[in-house]
Scaffold this active site. Structure first.
Site, PDB file in Angstrom:
ATOM      1  NE  ARG A  60      16.022  16.055   1.816  1.00  0.00           N
ATOM      2  CZ  ARG A  60      15.910  15.605   3.056  1.00  0.00           C
ATOM      3  NH1 ARG A  60      16.690  14.641   3.482  1.00  0.00           N
ATOM      4  NH2 ARG A  60      15.029  16.131   3.883  1.00  0.00           N
ATOM      5  N   PRO A 115       0.801  -1.216   0.000  1.00  0.00           N
ATOM      6  CG  PRO A 115      -0.519  -1.450   1.866  1.00  0.00           C
ATOM      7  CD  PRO A 115       0.781  -1.897   1.293  1.00  0.00           C
ATOM      8  CD  GLU A 116       4.281   2.556  -3.553  1.00  0.00           C
ATOM      9  OE1 GLU A 116       4.351   3.636  -4.160  1.00  0.00           O
ATOM     10  OE2 GLU A 116       4.918   1.548  -3.894  1.00  0.00           O
ATOM     11  NE  ARG A 159       5.563  -9.875   3.544  1.00  0.00           N
ATOM     12  CZ  ARG A 159       5.807  -9.613   2.272  1.00  0.00           C
ATOM     13  NH1 ARG A 159       6.697  -8.708   1.939  1.00  0.00           N
ATOM     14  NH2 ARG A 159       5.140 -10.238   1.340  1.00  0.00           N
TER      15      ARG A 159
END
Length: 262
Positions: free
Chosen positions: A143, A2-3, A106
DNA sequence: GTTGTTACCTGTACGC
DNA sequence: TGCGTACAGGTAACAA
């Protein structure tokens, strides 16, 4: 897994089933997904009505009358309404109409409860579908990691995971290995547009059902049929026909076309 | 503060 | 058929 699009789909399916409902009873297992939950959580939840359901990146925040029940689905977590209990059901919420349960084989998922949203949820970067191009560009500029790692960093933008990082970079024609701060303005805009496009399309398709993902009503998404690079290592690129390459970057399987993504 | 690495965890795919 | 092994990855914790 799930994103953002999958979590958004879960939230959208949960809202009509849960908002306005009252929690009558909560039962919890003893597994690690509940680590840190105060022992009186079940008593605190009982009697509270669901006011709203919000998504914060990949976190689901169920706003109650006196606090937030915050759920992260991890890799294989599922929030299901009126489903059958399994050996991996870690929490059961009996409502005045229906039952919601949290299932996670999991055990990478988490459930929390508190009066406020957890600080680390508040501290997440902006929503990729709401952030401006200028703000996105500013965040990339500071970044020095590969762009793939930067897109996965939830402090930069919230909600992008491995699938949509790979898919967005392919559509943008940018190598996942490029250092974020070194990207020219036009490249940043391509990534920005591609990220928003792929997320919007995936939401429209109700997410990608890889692994065991289903929404709150047990339905699969269909965006996995539209993946152009993710888990297509060795297969031909949809644009140039050359082989899609799989490498490990930022400790994640990373899929890209070396010819189309410079 | 930023970046990189590791642990956590089980189902699935694969080779023998 | 059965067994062992590698692999999948989001987040937290930790090290550099």
């Amino acid at each position: 897994m799930p994103e953002l699009p999958e979590v958004e789909t879960v939230v959208r399916t949960l809202r009509p089933l849960l908002v306005g409902r009252r929690i009558l009873n909560a039962e919890f297992g003893q597994l690690r997904v509940l680590r840190g939950l105060p022992s009186d959580t079940a008593q605190s939840l009982a009697g509270q009505r669901v006011v709203a359901i919000e998504r914060h990146g990949k976190f689901i925040a169920i706003r109650l009358e006196r606090g937030y029940l915050v759920v992260h689905l991890g890799m294989t977590g599922k929030l299901l309404v009126d489903a059958a209990r399994t050996k991996w059901t870690h929490a059961i919420f009996t409502l005045d109409r229906g039952v919601m349960m949290f299932d996670d084989p999991r055990q990478f998922g988490r459930i929390e409860y508190g009066a406020e949203l957890p600080a680390r949820v508040v501290a997440l970067g902006p929503e990729p579908l709401e952030v401006s191009l200028e703000e996105f560009a500013r965040r990339l500029k500071e970044r020095r990691s590969p762009i793939k790692a930067v897109l996965l960093n939830q402090a930069v933008v919230r909600g992008v995971g491995n699938i949509y990082a790979d898919e967005a970079l392919f559509r943008a024609g940018v190598s996942p290995k490029r250092v974020a701060a070194s990207l020219r303005k036009d490249r940043v805009k391509k990534i920005f547009d591609a990220m928003r496009e792929v997320l919007a399309e995936a939401i429209e398709s109700r997410g990608s059902s890889v692994s065991n993902y289903v929404d709150a009503e047990g339905r699969k998404g269909s965006f996995q049929n539209s993946h152009r690079v993710y888990q297509r290592g060795g297969e031909p690129c949809v644009t140039c026909g050359g082989p899609i390459r799989r490498i490990v970057l930022a400790q994640r399987g990373t899929h890209y076309c070396p010819k189309c993504q410079s």
